[in-house]
Scaffold this motif. Structure first.
Motif, PDB file in Angstrom:
ATOM      1  N   PHE A 245      45.332  25.180  30.727  1.00  0.00           N
ATOM      2  CA  PHE A 245      44.283  24.828  31.377  1.00  0.00           C
ATOM      3  C   PHE A 245      43.494  26.172  31.963  1.00  0.00           C
ATOM      4  N   LEU A 246      42.278  26.445  31.649  1.00  0.00           N
ATOM      5  CA  LEU A 246      41.439  27.394  32.204  1.00  0.00           C
ATOM      6  C   LEU A 246      39.992  26.822  33.042  1.00  0.00           C
ATOM      7  N   ILE A 247      39.997  27.011  34.264  1.00  0.00           N
ATOM      8  CA  ILE A 247      38.744  26.488  34.909  1.00  0.00           C
ATOM      9  C   ILE A 247      38.017  27.852  35.617  1.00  0.00           C
ATOM     10  N   ASP A 248      36.752  27.921  35.086  1.00  0.00           N
ATOM     11  CA  ASP A 248      35.832  28.795  35.644  1.00  0.00           C
ATOM     12  C   ASP A 248      34.891  27.903  36.314  1.00  0.00           C
ATOM     13  N   ALA A 249      34.653  28.022  37.476  1.00  0.00           N
ATOM     14  CA  ALA A 249      33.941  26.906  38.305  1.00  0.00           C
ATOM     15  C   ALA A 249      33.483  27.521  39.803  1.00  0.00           C
ATOM     16  N   GLY A 250      32.428  27.184  40.343  1.00  0.00           N
ATOM     17  CA  GLY A 250      32.180  27.877  41.700  1.00  0.00           C
ATOM     18  C   GLY A 250      31.485  26.810  42.488  1.00  0.00           C
ATOM     19  N   ALA A 251      30.589  27.291  43.612  1.00  0.00           N
ATOM     20  CA  ALA A 251      30.224  26.207  44.411  1.00  0.00           C
ATOM     21  C   ALA A 251      29.004  27.180  45.304  1.00  0.00           C
ATOM     22  N   ASN A 252      27.896  26.568  46.032  1.00  0.00           N
ATOM     23  CA  ASN A 252      26.939  27.119  46.383  1.00  0.00           C
ATOM     24  C   ASN A 252      27.196  27.031  48.113  1.00  0.00           C
ATOM     25  N   PHE A 253      26.652  27.728  48.875  1.00  0.00           N
ATOM     26  CA  PHE A 253      26.415  27.487  50.204  1.00  0.00           C
ATOM     27  C   PHE A 253      25.149  28.444  50.459  1.00  0.00           C
ATOM     28  N   ASN A 254      24.097  27.715  51.108  1.00  0.00           N
ATOM     29  CA  ASN A 254      22.927  28.325  51.422  1.00  0.00           C
ATOM     30  C   ASN A 254      22.266  29.223  50.341  1.00  0.00           C
ATOM     31  N   GLY A 255      22.559  28.599  49.163  1.00  0.00           N
ATOM     32  CA  GLY A 255      22.136  29.750  48.061  1.00  0.00           C
ATOM     33  C   GLY A 255      23.074  30.786  47.465  1.00  0.00           C
ATOM     34  N   TYR A 256      24.002  30.902  48.217  1.00  0.00           N
ATOM     35  CA  TYR A 256      25.122  31.988  47.714  1.00  0.00           C
ATOM     36  C   TYR A 256      26.280  31.609  46.833  1.00  0.00           C
ATOM     37  N   ALA A 257      26.516  32.151  46.057  1.00  0.00           N
ATOM     38  CA  ALA A 257      27.385  31.583  44.940  1.00  0.00           C
ATOM     39  C   ALA A 257      28.677  31.983  45.007  1.00  0.00           C
ATOM     40  N   ALA A 258      29.581  31.307  44.717  1.00  0.00           N
ATOM     41  CA  ALA A 258      31.275  31.537  44.387  1.00  0.00           C
ATOM     42  C   ALA A 258      31.393  31.440  43.079  1.00  0.00           C
ATOM     43  N   ASP A 259      32.247  32.233  42.494  1.00  0.00           N
ATOM     44  CA  ASP A 259      32.591  32.161  40.948  1.00  0.00           C
ATOM     45  C   ASP A 259      33.976  32.541  40.750  1.00  0.00           C
ATOM     46  N   ILE A 260      34.764  31.480  40.428  1.00  0.00           N
ATOM     47  CA  ILE A 260      36.221  31.683  40.612  1.00  0.00           C
ATOM     48  C   ILE A 260      37.098  30.821  39.440  1.00  0.00           C
ATOM     49  N   THR A 261      37.682  31.747  38.857  1.00  0.00           N
ATOM     50  CA  THR A 261      38.627  31.352  37.663  1.00  0.00           C
ATOM     51  C   THR A 261      40.253  31.208  37.841  1.00  0.00           C
ATOM     52  N   ARG A 262      40.774  30.292  37.417  1.00  0.00           N
ATOM     53  CA  ARG A 262      42.222  30.162  37.281  1.00  0.00           C
ATOM     54  C   ARG A 262      42.700  29.414  35.970  1.00  0.00           C
ATOM     55  N   THR A 263      43.798  30.344  35.408  1.00  0.00           N
ATOM     56  CA  THR A 263      44.672  29.572  34.251  1.00  0.00           C
ATOM     57  C   THR A 263      45.898  28.911  34.618  1.00  0.00           C
ATOM     58  N   TYR A 264      46.249  27.836  34.080  1.00  0.00           N
ATOM     59  CA  TYR A 264      47.555  27.345  34.476  1.00  0.00           C
ATOM     60  C   TYR A 264      48.323  27.331  33.128  1.00  0.00           C
ATOM     61  N   SER A 265      49.587  27.152  33.249  1.00  0.00           N
ATOM     62  CA  SER A 265      50.374  26.727  32.104  1.00  0.00           C
ATOM     63  C   SER A 265      51.088  25.385  32.605  1.00  0.00           C
ATOM     64  N   PHE A 266      51.142  24.365  31.489  1.00  0.00           N
ATOM     65  CA  PHE A 266      51.919  22.750  32.128  1.00  0.00           C
ATOM     66  C   PHE A 266      53.341  23.040  32.219  1.00  0.00           C
ATOM     67  N   LYS A 267      53.868  24.173  31.531  1.00  0.00           N
ATOM     68  CA  LYS A 267      55.289  24.418  31.853  1.00  0.00           C
ATOM     69  C   LYS A 267      55.761  25.708  32.215  1.00  0.00           C
ATOM     70  N   GLN A 268      56.899  25.785  32.550  1.00  0.00           N
ATOM     71  CA  GLN A 268      57.481  27.071  32.818  1.00  0.00           C
ATOM     72  C   GLN A 268      57.657  27.794  31.680  1.00  0.00           C
TER      73      GLN A 268
END
Length: 443
Positions: A245-268
């Protein structure tokens, strides 16, 4: 939230003072009397009466936190109190948002505009010496502006926008706080076996967003879809088995952006080990952001570290140095290390050597960099190394004279996972780097 508002109230006056000084210096240098900044207008779809989602002019939201208000105008000359022309029509078709002046209202002379077409009555009659800044050139021309988006003036503003005031840094921290909350909800949805569509909704619901309120279109990718760098689809049916699972997603506050990505494996598994190694590499790249260092140099150093990871995990049959020399690393890491962050996700000024706009070319071997600028205190960046198994790029290597440098058996085992990207948001200070993403609680 009240503590945050109090902090913004304390920091905002210095922010306005900084923008006034920058504006005065820029106008004086270019012999311009003032700027008129247009927030923008809603744009209708062709042959339709529906509009596209409104995106405010970043030059407008630099001054005040109005990010959803079309047909507004700012008049600024760097000395006098700025004038805000605020569009508040009498309208029974749409919800009208009353003006909430909050902590910023006292810094503006506010005029209410009832009908968008009447704005010329509130703008200065003589527009000689005034520059229009905005995207609606036909509107500016019709209103009588002769100086429209002058490049030297914009270069000055774009160059200095890289240096974030204390107010801006607080806004960036809050956008990270919001995004991290949503990322945690999306992670939980992944481990529950949800579809991409359901994971996306979990993200949005966690912070009360609609699809149009994120600073960019979220990337929510499962399994092999993780190899598509800008994957924009949301499959409604969950795959038979969850691998990655790869998620690249952000948020806004007062017009200023966050841009964060994480990757996960379902198993070890081996892919989980690769994620852990790339996380370690990403944090080392964050540590390398130091005032006086070129971002290009940090990218190149990280590129070489990714070559070492390829060797460590037996994806290549040659040394890391040989893989760098042949260029096959680019098939696994085809993009730049990161970019400036702020009012825009990919914030402006990344290739500027000075306030005149002198361009700093990206290295010839690394054309996809989004910034080549020298790192300085007060700047904000993303750091986002990646390692992918992209069929088209791997096929290019396979068809080349360097095919024998790759351990295809081990690479083929990773194709179903797609790839890895890990991205944090950083403010560079003189004495240290502030990792807003980790500070907000996202590992």
């Amino acid at each position: 939230m009240s503590n945050l508002i109090n902090k913004l109230k304390e920091e905002y006056p210095a922010h306005i003072d900084c923008l006034q000084k920058r504006t005065k210096a820029a106008l004086s240098r270019e012999n311009i009397e003032g700027v008129v900044i247009h927030s923008g207008q809603e744009i209708k779809a062709f042959l339709d009466d529906n509009t596209y989602p409104f995106r405010v002019n970043p030059h407008f939201k630099h001054w005040l936190p109005l990010i959803a208000s079309p047909n507004c105008w700012l008049i600024v000359n760097g000395e006098d109190k700025p004038t805000l022309i605020y569009y508040q029509p009498v309208d029974f078709w749409h919800k009208i948002t009353p003006l909430d002046e909050s902590y910023w209202g006292e810094f503006f002379t506010i005029k209410i505009l009832k009908q968008a077409s009447d704005v010329d009555k509130l703008l200065p009659y003589d527009k000689t010496g005034l520059a229009y800044i905005g995207s609606h050139i036909e509107v500016a021309t019709a209103l009588g502006f002769e100086v429209i988006n002058p490049e030297p003036l914009l270069n000055y503003f774009h160059y200095h926008r890289a240096y974030k005031t204390a107010y801006e840094q607080s806004c960036l921290r809050q956008s990270n706080t919001l995004a991290v909350k949503a990322h945690q909800a999306a992670k939980a949805a992944f481990y529950m076996g949800n579809s991409e569509y359901d994971i996306q909704n979990a993200y949005l619901n966690a912070i009360g967003y609609t699809n149009n309120e994120t600073p960019y279109a979220n990337i929510v990718a499962l399994n092999k879809h993780c190899s598509i760098l800008h994957y924009m689809a949301f499959e409604t049916i969950a795959p038979q088995a969850h691998s990655s699972f790869l998620i690249d997603a952000g948020a806004n506050f007062n017009g200023y952006a966050a841009d964060i990505t994480r990757t996960y494996s379902f198993k070890q598994d081996r892919f989980a080990e690769l994620i852990a190694r790339m996380n370690q590499l990403m944090l080392s790249a964050v540590d390398a952001l130091k005032p006086g260092t070129s971002y290009s140099d940090v990218h190149i150093a990280t590129y070489k570290e990714i070559a070492k990871v390829l060797a460590e995990f037996d994806f290549i049959k040659v040394s890391a140095d040989t893989a760098v020399e042949s260029g096959i690393v680019s098939a696994f890491f085809p993009h730049g290390l990161g970019h400036h962050l702020g009012l825009q996700v990919h914030d402006v000024g990344g290739f500027m050597a000075d306030e005149r706009g002198t361009h700093i070319n990206a290295p010839e071997q690394h054309p996809f960099l989004r910034t080549s600028r020298v790192i300085e205190a007060g700047q904000a960046f993303t750091v986002e190394p990646g390692l992918y198994f992209i069929d088209s790029l791997l096929q290019g290597v396979k068809d080349s004279s360097h095919s024998d440098q790759v351990n295809w058996n081990n690479v083929d085992k990773m194709r179903a996972f797609g790839g890895i990207r890990i991205e944090d948001n950083i403010i560079v200070h003189q004495s240290h780097n502030e990792n807003m993403t980790r500070d907000s609680g996202l590992d």
